[in-house]
Motif scaffolding. Sequence first.
Motif, mmCIF file in Angstrom:
data_model
loop_
_atom_site.group_PDB
_atom_site.id
_atom_site.type_symbol
_atom_site.label_atom_id
_atom_site.label_comp_id
_atom_site.label_asym_id
_atom_site.label_seq_id
_atom_site.Cartn_x
_atom_site.Cartn_y
_atom_site.Cartn_z
ATOM 1 N N LEU A 1 -6.790 -38.202 27.493
ATOM 2 C CA LEU A 1 -7.619 -37.088 27.020
ATOM 3 C C LEU A 1 -8.753 -36.771 27.987
ATOM 4 C CD1 LEU A 1 -7.814 -38.051 23.235
ATOM 5 C CD2 LEU A 1 -6.693 -36.010 24.194
ATOM 6 N N ARG A 2 -8.963 -37.620 28.978
ATOM 7 C CA ARG A 2 -9.985 -37.418 30.010
ATOM 8 C C ARG A 2 -11.389 -37.353 29.411
ATOM 9 N NH1 ARG A 2 -7.739 -35.431 34.686
ATOM 10 N NH2 ARG A 2 -9.677 -36.211 35.619
ATOM 11 N N VAL A 3 -11.669 -38.228 28.459
ATOM 12 C CA VAL A 3 -13.000 -38.315 27.863
ATOM 13 C C VAL A 3 -13.667 -39.591 28.353
ATOM 14 C CG1 VAL A 3 -12.407 -36.956 25.829
ATOM 15 C CG2 VAL A 3 -12.081 -39.443 25.786
ATOM 16 N N ARG A 4 -14.977 -39.635 28.250
ATOM 17 C CA ARG A 4 -15.717 -40.803 28.732
ATOM 18 C C ARG A 4 -15.705 -41.898 27.677
ATOM 19 N NH1 ARG A 4 -21.448 -40.178 30.762
ATOM 20 N NH2 ARG A 4 -21.790 -39.542 28.614
ATOM 21 N N PHE A 5 -15.484 -43.115 28.137
ATOM 22 C CA PHE A 5 -15.518 -44.237 27.210
ATOM 23 C C PHE A 5 -15.965 -45.499 27.935
ATOM 24 C CE2 PHE A 5 -11.286 -44.433 29.072
ATOM 25 C CZ PHE A 5 -10.995 -45.787 29.198
ATOM 26 N N ALA A 6 -16.514 -46.429 27.148
ATOM 27 C CA ALA A 6 -16.824 -47.776 27.613
ATOM 28 C C ALA A 6 -15.864 -48.730 26.923
ATOM 29 C CB ALA A 6 -18.272 -48.147 27.280
ATOM 30 N N SER A 7 -15.533 -49.830 27.572
ATOM 31 C CA SER A 7 -14.624 -50.824 27.009
ATOM 32 C C SER A 7 -15.412 -52.007 26.481
ATOM 33 C CB SER A 7 -13.629 -51.309 28.070
ATOM 34 O OG SER A 7 -12.804 -50.250 28.514
ATOM 35 N N PHE A 8 -15.002 -52.483 25.302
ATOM 36 C CA PHE A 8 -15.622 -53.656 24.679
ATOM 37 C C PHE A 8 -14.589 -54.769 24.663
ATOM 38 C CE2 PHE A 8 -16.341 -56.306 20.924
ATOM 39 C CZ PHE A 8 -17.668 -56.663 21.088
ATOM 40 N N CYS A 9 -14.859 -55.859 25.386
ATOM 41 C CA CYS A 9 -13.935 -56.995 25.440
ATOM 42 C C CYS A 9 -14.360 -57.997 24.377
ATOM 43 C CB CYS A 9 -13.955 -57.635 26.826
ATOM 44 S SG CYS A 9 -12.713 -58.932 27.035
ATOM 45 N N ALA B 1 -18.026 -48.667 32.313
ATOM 46 C CA ALA B 1 -18.680 -49.897 31.854
ATOM 47 C C ALA B 1 -17.730 -50.722 31.003
ATOM 48 C CB ALA B 1 -19.940 -49.578 31.052
ATOM 49 N N VAL B 2 -17.769 -52.036 31.221
ATOM 50 C CA VAL B 2 -17.033 -52.988 30.388
ATOM 51 C C VAL B 2 -18.049 -53.983 29.835
ATOM 52 C CG1 VAL B 2 -15.227 -54.731 30.274
ATOM 53 C CG2 VAL B 2 -14.942 -52.752 31.781
ATOM 54 N N ARG C 1 -20.249 -54.256 34.815
ATOM 55 C CA ARG C 1 -19.882 -55.362 33.929
ATOM 56 C C ARG C 1 -21.134 -55.853 33.215
ATOM 57 N NH1 ARG C 1 -14.129 -55.569 34.291
ATOM 58 N NH2 ARG C 1 -13.684 -54.626 36.324
ATOM 59 N N VAL C 2 -21.078 -55.845 31.895
ATOM 60 C CA VAL C 2 -22.213 -56.268 31.076
ATOM 61 C C VAL C 2 -21.792 -57.487 30.264
ATOM 62 C CG1 VAL C 2 -23.840 -55.617 29.276
ATOM 63 C CG2 VAL C 2 -23.024 -53.880 30.900
ATOM 64 N N TYR C 3 -22.427 -58.624 30.521
ATOM 65 C CA TYR C 3 -22.159 -59.853 29.769
ATOM 66 C C TYR C 3 -23.282 -60.023 28.739
ATOM 67 C CZ TYR C 3 -18.625 -61.041 33.241
ATOM 68 O OH TYR C 3 -17.506 -61.033 34.055
ATOM 69 N N PRO D 1 -27.108 -58.144 21.236
ATOM 70 C CA PRO D 1 -26.722 -56.753 20.975
ATOM 71 C C PRO D 1 -27.672 -55.721 21.562
ATOM 72 C CG PRO D 1 -26.546 -58.089 18.988
ATOM 73 C CD PRO D 1 -27.234 -58.937 20.010
ATOM 74 N N ASP D 2 -28.989 -55.949 21.465
ATOM 75 C CA ASP D 2 -29.927 -54.953 21.982
ATOM 76 C C ASP D 2 -29.822 -54.843 23.500
ATOM 77 O OD1 ASP D 2 -32.220 -53.099 21.496
ATOM 78 O OD2 ASP D 2 -33.236 -54.517 22.826
ATOM 79 N N TYR D 3 -29.695 -55.989 24.155
ATOM 80 C CA TYR D 3 -29.484 -55.995 25.609
ATOM 81 C C TYR D 3 -28.204 -55.243 25.964
ATOM 82 C CZ TYR D 3 -28.035 -58.007 30.118
ATOM 83 O OH TYR D 3 -27.586 -58.199 31.407
ATOM 84 N N ALA D 4 -27.131 -55.501 25.203
ATOM 85 C CA ALA D 4 -25.860 -54.831 25.453
ATOM 86 C C ALA D 4 -25.993 -53.320 25.276
ATOM 87 C CB ALA D 4 -24.785 -55.375 24.515
ATOM 88 N N ALA D 5 -26.679 -52.904 24.199
ATOM 89 C CA ALA D 5 -26.845 -51.475 23.942
ATOM 90 C C ALA D 5 -27.635 -50.800 25.066
ATOM 91 C CB ALA D 5 -27.546 -51.269 22.603
ATOM 92 N N ALA D 6 -28.703 -51.454 25.519
ATOM 93 C CA ALA D 6 -29.511 -50.877 26.597
ATOM 94 C C ALA D 6 -28.700 -50.727 27.881
ATOM 95 C CB ALA D 6 -30.748 -51.743 26.839
ATOM 96 N N ARG D 7 -27.939 -51.756 28.221
ATOM 97 C CA ARG D 7 -27.136 -51.708 29.443
ATOM 98 C C ARG D 7 -26.029 -50.650 29.342
ATOM 99 N NH1 ARG D 7 -26.638 -56.152 32.780
ATOM 100 N NH2 ARG D 7 -25.199 -54.771 33.900
ATOM 101 N N LEU D 8 -25.396 -50.560 28.173
ATOM 102 C CA LEU D 8 -24.348 -49.556 28.005
ATOM 103 C C LEU D 8 -24.907 -48.150 28.115
ATOM 104 C CD1 LEU D 8 -21.830 -50.575 25.192
ATOM 105 C CD2 LEU D 8 -21.464 -50.480 27.655
#
Length: 441
Positions: A139-147, A222-223, A242-244, A423-430
């Motif tokens: 669909l060519r839309v923007r997305f981030a991946s959550f592992c 972003a992953v 890459r966001v850990y 979670p807050d760190y992850a949200a900020a980085r994403l």
Amino acid sequence: MIISPPFSSHAGPMAVLASALRDRGTEVHFACSEAFEDLAVRAGVRFVPLTVTRNANTGVAETTEQESAETARLTEFLEATRFGAVPALTVQARHRRADMLADPDTVFESLRALDERWRPDWYVVDQLSYAVTLALHCLRVRFASFCPGHPTYVPAGPGSWFGVPYDWPAALRPDPRRLAGLTAVARENDRAFTALFEAFARDRAPHAPHPGRAFALTSPHAVLYSYPQLSWLPVPPEGPERVYAGHMVGLTQPLDGEWPGRLRRLRGTADRVVLIALGTFLSARDDVLRAVVSGALGSTSRTAVIVAAGGRTAALADLAGDRVVVAPSVPQQALLPHVDAMVHHGGANSFTECLHSGVPALVLPFSSDQFAVARDVERARVGLARDPNALAPGDVPAVLDTLYETVGPSMKRWSRGPGEGGPDYAAARLLGAMSRSGPAR
């Protein structure tokens, strides 16, 4: 738009991320099957009903209502776990096509309709929802991946195969010939999925970038890994940020209901309390639960246990007593600060939650990425790993003593997580990564 598969162990952390994104001023929609609407309500975000796979797990896999074929596959998988690591992983590999890419056309049409209605600026998709990732790519839309599990769910290179652990705990290293057989099955899955991805993209989105290797297809932006960035992990390929996050533990609610009283009773009869939980699928291995409980009660340190027994609660009811609480499910995150050790199956959520709470663990891996997680537990020296099919009750007291006396005192350095995280760190980085990725649509 956060899209989650209908599995408790995936939807829970993704709902925590939804809440953290909301707290940073983002309008968040949480798309999942209707059984998980309460997660969106608790996260304070809009719920969007969406089904992306035929199988499901709403908390206890055995009692989740689903199609007969899904139930049969679950039964076959659980039986395979009794024969060891390679048989269990091989059965999972054979099921992969039906579990992970059963109906990509229907998923694509559902996602296209959802996108036309809501027009989100960007999506977050579970890495194991391959049909969803493929649809968003086309669909060519923007997305981030959550592992959601071990970071090697995203293959690190051409010699890494989805479904084959990057390393094994000492107690479960397989025979090389059997490992070669598993690798051959995983390699064939890789080839078959990649061919399916190529054909689907060619038909649905001929002008989209080539999807490449199927299991390695992620967001180009972003992953997010709900896992600590351990120094020995395989290095992922260059490309997205890459966001850990370290963990996805939100604000833990205080214990309610009968749990404070149960803990007081257990503390009144024992010196130590151990939490035993093998996850929403593997609580069906009540033989292992029984062995661990029996062994813990025989420990030289007076030990009490709390057991999450899932659908096998009635089968283990005879164990209940002054030092044993048996329940279908437990508030794991809320209980962890109140226990001295945990026994779990090597689920990434349990691993990271134990790190967050500073609780040492005995890990009994059965399948999936659990062997890789168990190996990380060993290397980080935050617990011990054993073969669940070879664990006798008489083995348990010495293991628990080691956790109490040797591993436990060193856990404080992990209780805040290695470095930044949460979670807050992850949200900020994403949010930062997606803002740098260009216009919203």
